[in-house]
Write a protein that holds these residues in place. Structure first.
Motif, short mmCIF file in Angstrom:
data_model
loop_
_atom_site.label_atom_id
_atom_site.label_comp_id
_atom_site.label_asym_id
_atom_site.label_seq_id
_atom_site.Cartn_x
_atom_site.Cartn_y
_atom_site.Cartn_z
N THR A 85 0.71 -1.07 0.08
CA THR A 85 0.18 0.12 -0.04
C THR A 85 0.93 1.20 -0.16
N LYS A 87 3.87 1.67 -0.93
CA LYS A 87 4.79 1.57 -2.29
C LYS A 87 4.28 2.58 -2.99
N HIS A 147 4.72 -4.22 12.88
CA HIS A 147 5.24 -3.23 13.91
C HIS A 147 6.08 -2.04 13.26
N GLN A 160 5.32 4.86 17.84
CA GLN A 160 5.06 3.37 17.16
C GLN A 160 3.71 2.74 17.27
N HIS A 161 3.39 1.84 16.44
CA HIS A 161 2.22 1.58 16.15
C HIS A 161 2.61 -0.12 15.70
N ASN A 162 1.27 -1.04 16.40
CA ASN A 162 1.47 -2.32 16.10
C ASN A 162 0.17 -2.77 15.06
N SER A 163 -0.01 -3.62 14.14
CA SER A 163 -0.73 -4.20 13.14
C SER A 163 -0.96 -3.28 12.00
N ALA A 165 -4.12 -1.82 9.23
CA ALA A 165 -5.52 -2.05 8.61
C ALA A 165 -5.39 -1.01 7.68
N PRO A 166 -6.23 -1.25 6.26
CA PRO A 166 -6.02 -0.23 5.29
C PRO A 166 -6.63 0.93 5.70
N GLY A 167 -6.17 2.04 5.46
CA GLY A 167 -6.15 3.33 6.07
C GLY A 167 -5.17 4.00 7.13
N ASP A 168 -4.50 2.97 7.91
CA ASP A 168 -3.44 3.33 8.48
C ASP A 168 -2.49 4.07 7.94
N GLU A 169 -2.25 3.70 6.71
CA GLU A 169 -1.20 4.52 5.73
C GLU A 169 -1.37 6.08 6.04
N ASP A 170 -2.69 6.45 5.94
CA ASP A 170 -2.98 7.90 5.98
C ASP A 170 -2.41 8.27 7.43
N GLU A 171 -2.84 7.72 8.54
CA GLU A 171 -2.55 8.01 9.90
C GLU A 171 -1.03 8.04 9.77
#
Lengths: 183, 560
Positions: A85, A87, A147, A160-163, A165-171
């Motif tokens: 995603t 990429k 992670h 830092q963040h674990n896991s 979900a689609p949409g996390d890339e924006d965050e």
């Protein structure tokens, strides 16, 4: 009564002591509140490059901006989804914030030889590092992958963040922008 | 006011000032010290999994748990200050979850260490994890999900002798549940990088690295009938070369004769050879591997079995599947002897091409095959040697075969699909995957369709349909899964595995389950309920059998 005077003297000294302790306690408390918790730095651990060289984990950081360190493995579906995603967005992210992404594979010798061909085969442009026996992973307390860590040019761990979900890339990109120094 | 109280006040004022200024002074110093800052950090990670079991006698192989609830928990706490670091791990299994070795039962601190780094030297006392080369002669590691931990408790030293040469040495005993095993393990290893060692090669595009290592174990011989070797040594040498898009790597290991429970007490020396190679360019990658393992089970207790007290790691050259039904028949390395090869191809067809379509299409292909060795039993006086085997001759028994193709495609900005086909052949007489008796070779064909639909930002629905077709073992299976990822914090999933092809109508069971979870930052909580089919759960090269069960599971994981 002698007993009474002893008690009074005791009470007075105790009170005095307590009173003089108050500023000490106060300044201790105050001291602690202004003494901010130091930001943890990236631990210095040996990792490997795809061509087999041993390098220190802190030597690969971006000197002119932020670094994202993403722990992944060839067999981890959400990890591959996350890296696939990002990429498509990585070019824009680099232009806007000068961020560098390092994908650290925790594959062991079972799959380690697939890491390079897979990363290239999927057209990823991240820097790839190998952590075949989990030394780097353990030093950062990574228990489940993916992670992700965000590190500044001083090596401090900002987020830092674990896991995934689609949409996390924006965050993630919002966080990168937030920590990118304004010109 | 007495003069005394005044001096007191001044003294307190000074203390106060110094307390206040200390952190400021720290903050000012920090940017100047380029190396290790003297701040101390406490960090750690934690996971706890609990399961409430409901006994359902109608499911073959399901077990009654007399405690009703099982729980596995660990907490790692690490401390760093400058060059000093240390830590410990508490673990608790009261009792262990089904599928874990019940000898884990208890609570304790099976892992603790202290480490000091002094320039190029790093010394660890206590428990540690380490690996030489690919692990053929030595690898200690921890895999919580498997209940696997073969850490060594002793001393480990790492020393960077020169630029491009790293030495490692260790001695200690291996973890065995909440104690240590009986044998002593020690080893020494050197890693080198020619490009760093030889100034002329520094800028060469050919990179050469390699290493040599030796590991030996000691266990006293208390066997009244056999004279068993008390010290057993193993050696390995490895070399890796990369040039632009090519890479080639090999490791060979030899082990002195080591009669043990795992090899039926034969006195034959062991050998292991691993060859890996690959090519990769933009949008295309190929990886090749071959190996030969001959009598290479290496443990610090000759009586140990299962996954206990393993000193080395023999990587299986087969893919690690993640789709549920594709994990039904996994492969585990046969340390007694095997020969295998594997090929992986990764290809990404660019967007705007015929195959790539509007958004590009990605292909992953794997073929792997593992055979036995060509063994001839030694008879007569030397029968204790077990067998003879020609090095390059492939045995005629096929232990495992995998052929798989996965196509992954973005159909629109919102919809992604993955289609996958797998053929898996597994020799159950060797791999002993199923509990059913009389099952020989299992041939299975698996199809998977995985579609995800991001119907609005941060909201994704995903569906999986899987089918496994086989005439052997428990017959065919189907599986369906629906998952809703709500924002970045919550997810819900509903799934069912249905053993519709089981020859026993009473065992044509639906394994229906539901799971939900919450993730924030580095904290993850999940709860699931329903039935779980029996299966082999593998991470890396190690597997454990999980029996069928029914009930409610709750998990919490965090790192800080």
């Amino acid at each position: 009564m002698p007993g009474e005077s002893i008690l009074r003297a005791f009470l007075i000294t105790t009170m005095r002591k307590t009173l003089t302790l108050i500023p000490l306690i106060a300044c201790l408390l105050f001291g602690f509140t202004i003494h901010q918790e130091p930001i943890r730095k990236l631990p210095v651990v040996d990792v490997k490059t795809l061509d087999g060289q041993i390098v220190k984990s802190n030597s690969v950081l971006n000197k002119n901006g932020l670094t994202v360190i993403n722990f992944w493995a060839t067999w981890c579906k959400p990890c591959v989804l996350e890296l696939n995603t990002i990429k498509e967005l990585y070019g824009d992210w680099k232009k806007e914030t000068n961020v560098k992404i390092i994908a650290v594979s925790i594959d062991d010798s079972r799959n380690i030889s697939k890491v390079g061909p897979m990363a290239n085969g999927k057209g990823w442009e991240y820097d790839i590092l190998l952590d075949p026996n989990g030394d780097f992973k353990r030093s950062l307390n990574v228990n489940n992958i993916p992670h992700t860590f965000l590190i500044n040019d001083k090596g401090e761990i900002l987020w830092q963040h674990n896991s995934f979900a689609p949409g996390d890339e924006d965050e993630l990109f919002e966080i990168i922008k937030k920590f990118t120094p304004k010109p | 006011m007495t003069p005394l109280s005044l001096t007191r006040k001044i003294r307190f004022g000074l203390i106060c000032l110094s307390l206040l200024s200390a952190p400021v002074a720290f903050a000012q110093e920090e940017p100047e010290s380029e190396n290790e800052s003297e701040s101390s950090y406490v960090h750690g990670d934690f996971q706890s999994d609990a399961q409430y079991y409901i006994y359902e006698p109608q499911i073959d192989g399901s077990q009654k748990v007399k405690e009703v609830i099982g729980n596995n928990t660990y907490l790692n706490i690490l401390y760093d200050r400058g060059n000093l670091s240390g830590g410990l791990r508490l673990e608790s299994y009261q009792p262990p979850l089904l599928g874990y070795d019940q000898r884990l039962k208890g609570t304790g601190v099976p892992f603790r260490f202290i480490n000091y780094k002094w320039k190029e030297l790093s010394v660890t006392l206590g428990n540690f994890y380490e690996q030489f080369g690919n692990g053929l002669i030595y690898r200690s590691y921890w895999e919580y999900g498997l209940g696997f931990d073969n850490s060594v408790d002793g001393v480990r030293i790492r020393y960077n002798l020169l630029e491009g040469v790293q030495l490692k040495a260790f001695v200690g005993k291996q973890r065995f549940f909440f104690a240590n095993g009986p044998g002593i393990v020690r080893g020494i290893d050197a890693d080198f990088s020619l490009n760093e060692l030889i100034p002329k090669l520094e800028l060469s595009s050919t990179k050469i690295t390699g290493g040599i290592g030796a590991v030996s174990k000691f266990q006293s011989d208390d066997n009244p009938t056999y004279k068993l070797p008390e010290n057993v040594a193993a050696f390995s040498g490895r070399l890796k070369m990369t040039r632009n898009m090519f890479n080639l790597e090999g490791e060979y290991a030899y082990k002195a004769n080591d009669p043990s429970k795992a090899n039926n007490l034969i006195y034959r020396p062991g050998q292991a050879l691993l060859l890996l190679g690959g090519y990769s360019g933009k949008g295309f990658g190929i990886s090749l591997g071959a190996k030969r393992i001959d009598n290479f089970d290496f443990r610090s207790d000759r009586g140990a079995d299962l996954n206990n007290l393993l000193i080395n790691y023999l990587p299986p050259l087969t893919p690690q599947h993640t789709y549920r039904l594709a994990t039904l028949y996994p492969y585990a390395t046969q340390a007694r002897g095997e020969m295998g090869m594997q090929m992986d191809v990764f290809y990404n067809a660019k967007e705007g091409t015929l195959i790539g379509g509007d958004y590009g299409t990605s292909f992953t292909f794997n073929y792997s095959r593992i055979n036995g060795l060509d063994k001839k039993a030694v008879v007569g006086q030397d029968s204790a040697k077990g067998y003879n085997s020609e090095f390059f001759k492939v045995g005629k028994d096929t232990y495992y075969q995998n052929l798989s193709l996965e196509i992954s495609k973005k159909i629109s900005p919102k919809v992604k699909a993955i289609v996958s086909y797998l053929f898996i052949e597994a020799d159950n007489e060797v791999l002993r995957i199923t509990n059913n008796t009389g099952v020989k070779t299992i041939y299975s064909h698996i199809g998977v369709l995985d579609v995800s639909w991001k119907f609005k930002p941060k909201h994704t629905l995903r569906f999986e349909l899987q089918n496994l077709y086989t005439k052997q073992d428990n017959g065919s299976w189907a599986m369906a899964l629906a998952e809703y990822q709500m924002g970045s914090h919550y997810f819900f999933a509903l799934y069912n595995e249905y053993n519709y092809g089981n020859a026993k109508p009473s065992q044509q069971i639906n394994y229906l389950g539901v799971t939900t979870g919450y993730t924030k930052g580095t904290v993850r909580i999940s709860v699931s309920g329903g039935r779980q089919r029996a299966g082999v759960f593998c991470v890396g090269g190690v597997c454990r059998f999980v029996p069928a069960s029914s009930g409610v599971t709750a998990s919490v994981a965090a790192s800080f």
